[in-house]
Design a protein around this motif. Structure first.
Motif, PDB file in Angstrom:
ATOM      1  N   ARG A 141       0.819  -1.219   0.000  1.00 60.56           N
ATOM      2  CA  ARG A 141       0.000   0.000   0.000  1.00 60.56           C
ATOM      3  C   ARG A 141       0.854   1.271   0.000  1.00 60.56           C
ATOM      4  N   GLY A 155       6.380  -1.507   6.121  1.00 65.23           N
ATOM      5  CA  GLY A 155       5.534  -1.691   7.291  1.00 65.23           C
ATOM      6  C   GLY A 155       6.255  -1.461   8.602  1.00 65.23           C
ATOM      7  N   ASN A 156       5.710  -2.047   9.646  1.00 66.16           N
ATOM      8  CA  ASN A 156       6.351  -1.960  10.961  1.00 66.16           C
ATOM      9  C   ASN A 156       7.719  -2.628  10.931  1.00 66.16           C
ATOM     10  N   PHE A 211      10.539  -0.371  10.857  1.00 63.76           N
ATOM     11  CA  PHE A 211      10.777   0.468  12.037  1.00 63.76           C
ATOM     12  C   PHE A 211      11.539  -0.271  13.142  1.00 63.76           C
ATOM     13  N   ARG A 217      -3.056  -0.562  -2.893  1.00 61.65           N
ATOM     14  CA  ARG A 217      -3.819  -0.860  -1.677  1.00 61.65           C
ATOM     15  C   ARG A 217      -4.933  -1.856  -1.965  1.00 61.65           C
ATOM     16  N   ALA A 256      -0.906  -7.875   5.922  1.00 62.53           N
ATOM     17  CA  ALA A 256      -0.978  -6.408   5.850  1.00 62.53           C
ATOM     18  C   ALA A 256      -1.053  -5.746   7.222  1.00 62.53           C
ATOM     19  N   ARG A 292       3.678   3.766  17.009  1.00 62.12           N
ATOM     20  CA  ARG A 292       5.143   3.690  16.941  1.00 62.12           C
ATOM     21  C   ARG A 292       5.657   3.477  15.524  1.00 62.12           C
ATOM     22  N   GLY A 293       4.858   2.828  14.728  1.00 59.59           N
ATOM     23  CA  GLY A 293       5.374   2.399  13.431  1.00 59.59           C
ATOM     24  C   GLY A 293       4.614   3.014  12.272  1.00 59.59           C
ATOM     25  N   THR A 294       4.354   2.187  11.268  1.00 61.59           N
ATOM     26  CA  THR A 294       3.787   2.660  10.003  1.00 61.59           C
ATOM     27  C   THR A 294       2.364   3.189  10.176  1.00 61.59           C
ATOM     28  N   PHE A 327       0.321   2.914   7.785  1.00 61.69           N
ATOM     29  CA  PHE A 327      -0.477   2.184   6.790  1.00 61.69           C
ATOM     30  C   PHE A 327      -1.208   0.954   7.351  1.00 61.69           C
ATOM     31  N   ALA A 370      -0.657 -14.269   7.642  1.00 59.60           N
ATOM     32  CA  ALA A 370       0.564 -14.363   8.450  1.00 59.60           C
ATOM     33  C   ALA A 370       0.911 -12.997   9.036  1.00 59.60           C
ATOM     34  N   TYR A 405       3.921  -9.828  25.578  1.00 60.38           N
ATOM     35  CA  TYR A 405       4.637 -10.374  24.416  1.00 60.38           C
ATOM     36  C   TYR A 405       6.125 -10.425  24.748  1.00 60.38           C
TER      37      TYR A 405
HETATM   38  C1  LIG Z   1       9.199   0.807  16.537  1.00 61.65           C
HETATM   39  C2  LIG Z   1       9.005  -0.693  16.465  1.00 61.65           C
HETATM   40  C3  LIG Z   1      10.038  -1.536  16.860  1.00 61.65           C
HETATM   41  C4  LIG Z   1       9.855  -2.922  16.811  1.00 61.65           C
HETATM   42  N1  LIG Z   1      10.919  -3.738  17.106  1.00 61.65           N
HETATM   43  C5  LIG Z   1      10.793  -5.073  16.922  1.00 61.65           C
HETATM   44  C6  LIG Z   1      11.919  -5.940  17.006  1.00 61.65           C
HETATM   45  O1  LIG Z   1      13.070  -5.495  17.172  1.00 61.65           O
HETATM   46  N2  LIG Z   1      11.705  -7.280  16.862  1.00 61.65           N
HETATM   47  C7  LIG Z   1      10.465  -7.794  16.591  1.00 61.65           C
HETATM   48  O2  LIG Z   1      10.316  -9.008  16.489  1.00 61.65           O
HETATM   49  N3  LIG Z   1       9.392  -6.988  16.444  1.00 61.65           N
HETATM   50  C8  LIG Z   1       9.531  -5.655  16.580  1.00 61.65           C
HETATM   51  N4  LIG Z   1       8.445  -4.852  16.366  1.00 61.65           N
HETATM   52  C9  LIG Z   1       7.172  -5.490  15.964  1.00 61.65           C
HETATM   53  C10 LIG Z   1       7.278  -5.852  14.474  1.00 61.65           C
HETATM   54  O3  LIG Z   1       7.488  -4.679  13.744  1.00 61.65           O
HETATM   55  C11 LIG Z   1       6.037  -6.527  13.941  1.00 61.65           C
HETATM   56  O4  LIG Z   1       5.613  -7.549  14.790  1.00 61.65           O
HETATM   57  C12 LIG Z   1       6.330  -7.121  12.564  1.00 61.65           C
HETATM   58  O5  LIG Z   1       7.153  -6.266  11.823  1.00 61.65           O
HETATM   59  C13 LIG Z   1       5.054  -7.343  11.832  1.00 61.65           C
HETATM   60  O6  LIG Z   1       5.364  -7.784  10.535  1.00 61.65           O
HETATM   61  P1  LIG Z   1       4.215  -7.883   9.449  1.00 61.65           P
HETATM   62  O7  LIG Z   1       4.890  -8.221   8.188  1.00 61.65           O
HETATM   63  O8  LIG Z   1       3.097  -8.703   9.947  1.00 61.65           O
HETATM   64  O9  LIG Z   1       3.626  -6.375   9.363  1.00 61.65           O
HETATM   65  P2  LIG Z   1       4.301  -5.089   8.767  1.00 61.65           P
HETATM   66  O10 LIG Z   1       5.768  -5.164   8.724  1.00 61.65           O
HETATM   67  O11 LIG Z   1       3.709  -3.922   9.489  1.00 61.65           O
HETATM   68  O12 LIG Z   1       3.806  -5.067   7.264  1.00 61.65           O
HETATM   69  C14 LIG Z   1       2.470  -4.782   6.934  1.00 61.65           C
HETATM   70  C15 LIG Z   1       2.463  -4.282   5.510  1.00 61.65           C
HETATM   71  O13 LIG Z   1       1.152  -4.252   4.966  1.00 61.65           O
HETATM   72  C16 LIG Z   1       1.006  -3.067   4.196  1.00 61.65           C
HETATM   73  N5  LIG Z   1      -0.429  -2.810   4.056  1.00 61.65           N
HETATM   74  C17 LIG Z   1      -1.319  -2.389   4.988  1.00 61.65           C
HETATM   75  N6  LIG Z   1      -2.549  -2.329   4.454  1.00 61.65           N
HETATM   76  C18 LIG Z   1      -2.451  -2.731   3.162  1.00 61.65           C
HETATM   77  C19 LIG Z   1      -3.373  -2.866   2.089  1.00 61.65           C
HETATM   78  N7  LIG Z   1      -4.671  -2.586   2.237  1.00 61.65           N
HETATM   79  N8  LIG Z   1      -2.901  -3.293   0.890  1.00 61.65           N
HETATM   80  C20 LIG Z   1      -1.582  -3.572   0.708  1.00 61.65           C
HETATM   81  N9  LIG Z   1      -0.670  -3.448   1.690  1.00 61.65           N
HETATM   82  C21 LIG Z   1      -1.103  -3.047   2.896  1.00 61.65           C
HETATM   83  C22 LIG Z   1       1.799  -2.051   4.954  1.00 61.65           C
HETATM   84  O14 LIG Z   1       2.115  -0.924   4.184  1.00 61.65           O
HETATM   85  C23 LIG Z   1       3.018  -2.873   5.344  1.00 61.65           C
HETATM   86  O15 LIG Z   1       3.960  -2.905   4.321  1.00 61.65           O
HETATM   87  C24 LIG Z   1       8.608  -3.460  16.396  1.00 61.65           C
HETATM   88  C25 LIG Z   1       7.595  -2.612  15.973  1.00 61.65           C
HETATM   89  C26 LIG Z   1       7.788  -1.235  15.986  1.00 61.65           C
HETATM   90  C27 LIG Z   1       6.684  -0.347  15.500  1.00 61.65           C
END
Ligand SMILES: Cc1cc2nc3c(=O)[nH]c(=O)nc-3n(C[C@H](O)[C@H](O)[C@H](O)COP(=O)(O)OP(=O)(O)OC[C@H]3O[C@@H](n4cnc5c(N)ncnc54)[C@H](O)[C@@H]3O)c2cc1C
Length: 498
Positions: A36, A44-45, A48, A178, A212, A236-238, A240, A457, A469
């Motif tokens: 997105r 995404g997060n 970060f 998106r 997502a 804290r993070g994205t 989106f 996932a 957690y």
């Molecule tokens: C500041 C911070 C520090 C952290 N530190 C750690 C750490 O050191 N170790 C750890 O294990 N976890 C950490 N976490 C938690 C970790 O970031 C998340 O648990 C993990 O990154 C989630 O991965 P994910 O791929 O599920 O989601 P994300 O990485 O958030 O990816 C989600 C994606 O979906 C996209 N998206 C959303 N809606 C749509 C849509 N409608 N269509 C298409 N795309 C879409 C977003 O743009 C994004 O790219 C931290 C989080 C933050 C915010």
């Protein structure tokens, strides 16, 4: 231009999505990843993060397999300990008050080691977390808290590596794409409706992996599910992760599960922006609170800052801070601890006061009852068990005596100038409630049946985390289940092709 169809479509562009895309690509079909965000905010997060992965290792050879760059000298100078399956299970059970889904938890724990190796084989590089997870004792780095490995270059390094590897493996990546709804009928998934660069189009697919993220960046959903006051938390993070994919799946009958009123939330600079800032990353967090005390607007302590290692309390204390008057608190330290504070305390954009006397300090604490704060600090100082030595590497039992809110470990008096205090509010990381999946990452519907062709996932899956957690589990969760979801989707697409 988006293709009209793809064998597998992955919705999302973080760690879980890329692991899913890479695993799906192993089965030969076409894989389209829809992100997105625009490219400069993508990832995404995951982007970060510090890139910390909680994974099982039984000995130093397991670590060497992941990090072949480790030198003999580094190994000789480090006490990595071990992080066995038993320890990981114990941590997941304890912090979630034994509510974690046993089947999903077992997969997370028992596949963590092999999934890290799989990522390494794909080309992701890892390093020991010398900076944040180890203390030097008698010339040796001793690791603590079950968290030892991080991605090279932290979250940004991880996302850059995964993006490059995905491209090399012929995954098509579309930015500003998106997903808005799923196209499905009684036989299951048929495709996804996408708003891409301002235009809505349908893209057909044999299988879809939803990765997502959660709904934490959606103030309305936060308030609806986490409860009143949560619209006031910082993200804290994205920006989106607004719960799109969760909603899309619920709209076609997916079952919600897990701790919908729960979230991962930490102490985060009181003046941080509403959403994460990639130039600061995770440095608005303030994670050295176990060595000091928290004081709220009423000038009172309100939580056991030293109940456990930081890794096992930080994710639930954001909520506690949010529930304080005016949704903030100060962390207070004296000169004994200031040199030990984590790097994030030394960034430019920090809300901090410094003083040479306690009287001066409390009067500098904005919005705080100074008189009460002074009394609280003095009462706390008298209660510290100074006869027990302070040791940051173990739960040292240096607590307090006779306080209504005890401090159980690492209680240090606050009496040696200069003094520093840091203002924090609640920074929400991700929501815990989400979609129900089975052990093949297939999305389950409200009748308990599999929705054919739909997988999920990462953050948007419910059932693993409740109340709290263990640090570093988010990325591991996304990698383990992303890989499983991608494998399941890739295999199904290949079977449909045959
Ligand atoms: C500041 C911070 C520090 C952290 N530190 C750690 C750490 O050191 N170790 C750890 O294990 N976890 C950490 N976490 C938690 C970790 O970031 C998340 O648990 C993990 O990154 C989630 O991965 P994910 O791929 O599920 O989601 P994300 O990485 O958030 O990816 C989600 C994606 O979906 C996209 N998206 C959303 N809606 C749509 C849509 N409608 N269509 C298409 N795309 C879409 C977003 O743009 C994004 O790219 C931290 C989080 C933050 C915010």
């Amino acid at each position: 231009m988006l293709p009209a169809s793809s064998d597998v479509i992955v919705v999302g562009g973080g760690n879980a999505a890329f692991c899913a895309a890479l695993a799906a690509a192993e089965h030969g079909g076409s894989v389209l990843l829809l992100e997105r965000a625009p490219e400069d905010e993508a990832g995404g997060n995951s982007r970060f993060t510090a890139g910390a992965f909680r994974c099982v290792y039984d000995d130093v050879e397991d670590l060497r397999a992941l990090m072949p760059d480790l030198t003999d000298e580094e190994v000789a100078n480090s006490d990595f300990g071990t992080y066995t399956e038993e320890k990981f299970f114990d941590d997941m059970g304890r912090v979630t008050e034994y509510r974690t889904d046993p089947d999903l938890c077992e997969i997370l724990v028992t596949r963590s080691k092999e999934t890290m190796r799989w990522m390494r084989d794909k080309g992701v590089r890892f390093a020991p977390i010398w900076g944040r997870q180890a203390y030097k004792i008698d010339g040796k780095f001793k690791f603590w808290g079950g968290l030892t490995v991080e991605a090279w270059g932290g979250g940004p390094g991880l996302v850059d590596a995964l993006t490059a590897i995905a491209r090399k493996n012929k995954v098509t990546i579309a930015y500003e794409a998106r997903a808005v709804s799923l196209i499905a009928d009684d036989d299951g998934i048929k495709g996804v409706r996408v708003k891409h660069a301002g235009k809505t189009v349908d893209v057909h697919a044999k299988c879809i992996v939803l990765a997502a993220g959660g709904f934490q960046a959606n103030a309305e959903m936060r308030t609806r599910y986490l409860g009143p006051g949560w619209e006031l938390a910082k993200v804290r993070g994205t920006r989106f992760n607004t719960g799109d994919a969760i909603r899309m799946a619920l709209d076609i009958g997916a079952m919600p599960t897990g701790n919908w009123s729960g979230s991962h939330a930490v102490g985060w600079d009181r003046n941080a922006p509403e959403f994460g800032d990639l130039t600061v990353g995770d440095n608005f967090q303030k994670h050295s609170y176990p060595w000091g005390i928290y004081i709220n607007a009423d000038g009172e302590r309100f939580v056991d800052e030293g109940a456990d290692f930081r890794n096992y309390t930080y994710a639930k204390y954001g909520r506690v801070i949010l529930m304080q008057p005016k949704q903030f608190a100060y962390q207070v330290f004296d000169s004994k601890i200031i040199p030990m504070l984590r790097d994030e305390y030394r960034i430019k954009r920090v809300t901090k006061v410094r003083a040479n006397t306690l009287e001066e300090l409390v009067n500098k604490l904005e919005d705080v009852n100074a008189e009460k704060a002074l009394e609280t600090i003095k009462t706390y100082n008298k209660a510290v068990m100074t006869e027990v030595p302070f040791n940051p590497n173990v739960k040292d039992g240096r607590g307090t005596r006779g306080l209504a809110i005890p401090k159980s470990n690492w209680a240090n008096t606050i009496e040696d100038p200069p003094f520093e205090a840091y203002a924090v509010t609640c920074g929400v990381t991700f929501s815990f409630g989400g979609l129900k999946i089975d052990t093949s990452a297939r999305v389950i519907d409200t009748d308990g049946a599999v929705i054919p062709g739909l997988y999920a996932a990462g953050e948007l899956v419910g059932g693993l985390f409740y109340f709290n957690y263990p640090g570093g589990t988010g990325l591991m969760n996304g990698a383990v289940f992303g890989r499983i979801a991608g494998t399941s989707a890739g295999q199904r697409a290949a079977q449909m092709q045959a």
